[in-house]
Write an enzyme that holds these catalytic residues in place. Structure first.
Site, short mmCIF file in Angstrom:
data_model
loop_
_atom_site.label_atom_id
_atom_site.label_comp_id
_atom_site.label_asym_id
_atom_site.label_seq_id
_atom_site.Cartn_x
_atom_site.Cartn_y
_atom_site.Cartn_z
N ASP A 46 34.05 -23.03 -23.60
CA ASP A 46 35.33 -22.40 -23.33
C ASP A 46 35.48 -22.21 -21.83
O ASP A 46 34.70 -21.49 -21.20
CB ASP A 46 35.40 -21.04 -24.04
CG ASP A 46 36.76 -20.39 -23.85
OD1 ASP A 46 37.65 -20.62 -24.69
OD2 ASP A 46 36.95 -19.68 -22.83
N TYR A 51 39.04 -20.09 -14.14
CA TYR A 51 37.62 -19.74 -13.99
C TYR A 51 36.90 -20.59 -12.93
O TYR A 51 35.78 -20.26 -12.56
CB TYR A 51 36.84 -19.94 -15.29
CG TYR A 51 37.31 -19.20 -16.50
CD1 TYR A 51 38.11 -18.07 -16.42
CD2 TYR A 51 36.92 -19.64 -17.77
CE1 TYR A 51 38.52 -17.42 -17.57
CE2 TYR A 51 37.33 -18.99 -18.91
CZ TYR A 51 38.14 -17.88 -18.81
OH TYR A 51 38.53 -17.25 -19.95
N LYS A 76 42.53 -23.71 -20.45
CA LYS A 76 43.74 -22.87 -20.49
C LYS A 76 44.60 -23.11 -19.26
O LYS A 76 44.07 -23.35 -18.17
CB LYS A 76 43.35 -21.38 -20.52
CG LYS A 76 42.21 -21.08 -21.47
CD LYS A 76 41.84 -19.64 -21.59
CE LYS A 76 40.59 -19.51 -22.44
NZ LYS A 76 39.32 -19.62 -21.72
N HIS A 109 47.05 -18.94 -21.06
CA HIS A 109 46.06 -17.91 -20.70
C HIS A 109 46.62 -16.50 -20.84
O HIS A 109 45.93 -15.59 -21.33
CB HIS A 109 45.55 -18.17 -19.28
CG HIS A 109 44.16 -17.71 -19.05
ND1 HIS A 109 43.29 -18.32 -18.18
CD2 HIS A 109 43.46 -16.67 -19.58
CE1 HIS A 109 42.13 -17.69 -18.20
NE2 HIS A 109 42.21 -16.68 -19.03
N SER A 187 35.10 -11.53 -24.02
CA SER A 187 34.28 -10.34 -23.76
C SER A 187 33.64 -9.85 -25.07
O SER A 187 33.69 -8.66 -25.38
CB SER A 187 35.09 -9.22 -23.11
OG SER A 187 35.55 -9.61 -21.85
N PRO A 188 33.06 -10.76 -25.82
CA PRO A 188 32.56 -10.38 -27.15
C PRO A 188 31.40 -9.40 -27.09
O PRO A 188 31.16 -8.67 -28.04
CB PRO A 188 32.10 -11.71 -27.76
CG PRO A 188 31.75 -12.56 -26.58
CD PRO A 188 32.76 -12.18 -25.53
N SER A 191 31.21 -7.14 -22.28
CA SER A 191 30.92 -7.38 -20.87
C SER A 191 30.13 -6.17 -20.34
O SER A 191 30.11 -5.14 -20.97
CB SER A 191 32.22 -7.72 -20.16
OG SER A 191 32.47 -7.05 -19.03
N ARG A 237 19.13 -15.96 -21.96
CA ARG A 237 20.19 -15.29 -22.73
C ARG A 237 21.10 -16.30 -23.45
O ARG A 237 21.59 -16.03 -24.54
CB ARG A 237 20.99 -14.35 -21.83
CG ARG A 237 20.18 -13.11 -21.49
CD ARG A 237 20.99 -12.04 -20.80
NE ARG A 237 21.26 -12.33 -19.41
CZ ARG A 237 20.40 -12.13 -18.40
NH1 ARG A 237 19.22 -11.62 -18.64
NH2 ARG A 237 20.73 -12.43 -17.16
P1 A2P Z 1 24.29 -13.13 -17.69
O1 A2P Z 1 25.24 -14.26 -17.34
O2 A2P Z 1 23.45 -12.71 -16.55
O3 A2P Z 1 23.51 -13.44 -18.94
P2 A2P Z 1 30.91 -10.99 -22.25
O4 A2P Z 1 30.75 -12.37 -22.83
O5 A2P Z 1 31.16 -9.93 -23.26
O6 A2P Z 1 31.93 -10.93 -21.14
O7 A2P Z 1 29.52 -10.60 -21.57
C1 A2P Z 1 29.01 -11.40 -20.56
C2 A2P Z 1 28.05 -10.59 -19.74
O8 A2P Z 1 26.96 -10.20 -20.56
C3 A2P Z 1 27.49 -11.36 -18.60
O9 A2P Z 1 27.36 -10.46 -17.53
C4 A2P Z 1 26.11 -11.80 -19.09
O10 A2P Z 1 25.21 -11.84 -18.01
C5 A2P Z 1 25.75 -10.72 -20.05
N1 A2P Z 1 24.98 -11.23 -21.20
C6 A2P Z 1 25.14 -12.40 -21.85
N2 A2P Z 1 24.28 -12.51 -22.87
C7 A2P Z 1 23.55 -11.37 -22.87
C8 A2P Z 1 22.49 -10.86 -23.68
N3 A2P Z 1 22.01 -11.58 -24.68
N4 A2P Z 1 21.99 -9.65 -23.37
C9 A2P Z 1 22.46 -8.92 -22.33
N5 A2P Z 1 23.46 -9.33 -21.54
C10 A2P Z 1 24.01 -10.54 -21.80
#
Ligand code: A2P
Length: 275
Positions: A46, A51, A76, A109, A187-188, A191, A237
């Protein structure tokens, strides 16, 4: 359910339910993120003009050696391109950066007043020409959707908006579901700003299940039937976020997570964004 699980959109196109989100992956990090994700089994990416990660997504896919039809690409159109009436030009630029001649899913978007309807009508033409496999929107509340549906030839395939356990948007979710519009969660993980992953109930549940809070939250989205786009530029991650297909949350655990909703929005509000 596994990492290849797909959902059928309202035009029959199948979309992988888990995607790598690429907003805010820092410059140069996207290519590796996409390659790591492909190794981990992700096939849906995505991105968005805004971005600045389209090029990285395109390069990462090219370097992985996968065929174009083995991956699903969402991008988008940005607000200024809508305002400047350069929808087709912007679409062509996205294709160039992505290194492809079609997009699987092309989205508006933000619901820019006065612009989203003419933009959508151009997207419908590109869809009819086979240059886009499915079209949809982001950040549409019910009234935006109602306005669009008065003139749309094709009901949007998806609506992508902020969704996480502190902002479940149940009303919008049900409204879209009833129209056959699939929900995509951005932002699942809440964030980092929402501190969602530090919520005691989630931490406790994660410990009990021997998972991380992020895995619990991603699994919750999947079981809600949502297309989920966790973003990460970090290899561990990215892998961790894909390891969510070998356990299931019980009805009680799903209810517990649903109960965390506080209507806590962390991103801009579609009713009064100013960009
Ligand atoms: P990073 O890129 O350092 O892994 P969202 O998708 O809700 O916006 O969240 C994204 C944020 O969450 C990014 O800052 C990402 O940082 C962090 N993130 C992604 N996966 C994980 C995870 N498994 N545990 C903790 N933080 C995560």
């Amino acid at each position: 359910m596994d990492i290849n699980t797909k959902i059928k959109l309202n035009n029959g196109v199948e979309i992988p339910q888990l995607a790598l989100g690429t907003a805010e992956i820092e410059d140069g990090g996207t290519v590796n993120a996409v390659k790591w994700a492909i190794e981990a089994g992700y096939r849906h990416f995505d991105t968005a003009t805004y971005y600045n990660t389209e090029q990285g997504v395109g390069d990462g896919i090219a370097q992985s050696g996968l065929q174009r039809d083995e991956v699903f690409i969402t991008t988008k159109i940005w607000n200024d391109d809508m305002r400047q009436h350069r929808v087709e030009a912007s679409f062509e630029e996205s294709l160039q950066r992505l290194g492809t001649d079609y997009v699987d899913l092309y989205l508006i978007h933000w619901p820019v007043a006065g612009e989203f309807i003419p933009t959508y009508q151009i997207m419908e033409k590109l869809y009819e020409q086979g240059r886009i496999r499915a079209i949809g929107v982001c950040n549409f509340n019910q009234h935006h959707m109602e306005e669009l549906l008065q003139v749309a030839k094709y009901v949007p395939a998806v609506n992508q908006y902020e969704t996480h356990p502190k902002m479940t948007q149940e009303g919008l979710r049900q409204y879209c579901r009833d129209l056959g519009i699939r929900n995509e969660a951005y932002s699942p993980l809440g964030s980092p700003r929402a501190q969602l992953l530090k919520t005691p109930a989630l931490v406790e549940l994660a410990e009990k299940r021997g998972r991380t809070p992020a895995q619990i939250v991603i699994r919750w989205h999947l079981q809600c039937g949502t297309i989920v786009l966790p973003k990460s530029g970090n290899k561990e991650r990215i892998i961790q976020n894909s390891q969510v297909f070998d356990f299931a949350l019980s009805a009680e655990e799903m209810a517990l997570i649903n109960g965390l909703n506080e209507n806590q929005r962390i991103g801009p509000d579609p009713e009064n964004f100013n960009f």
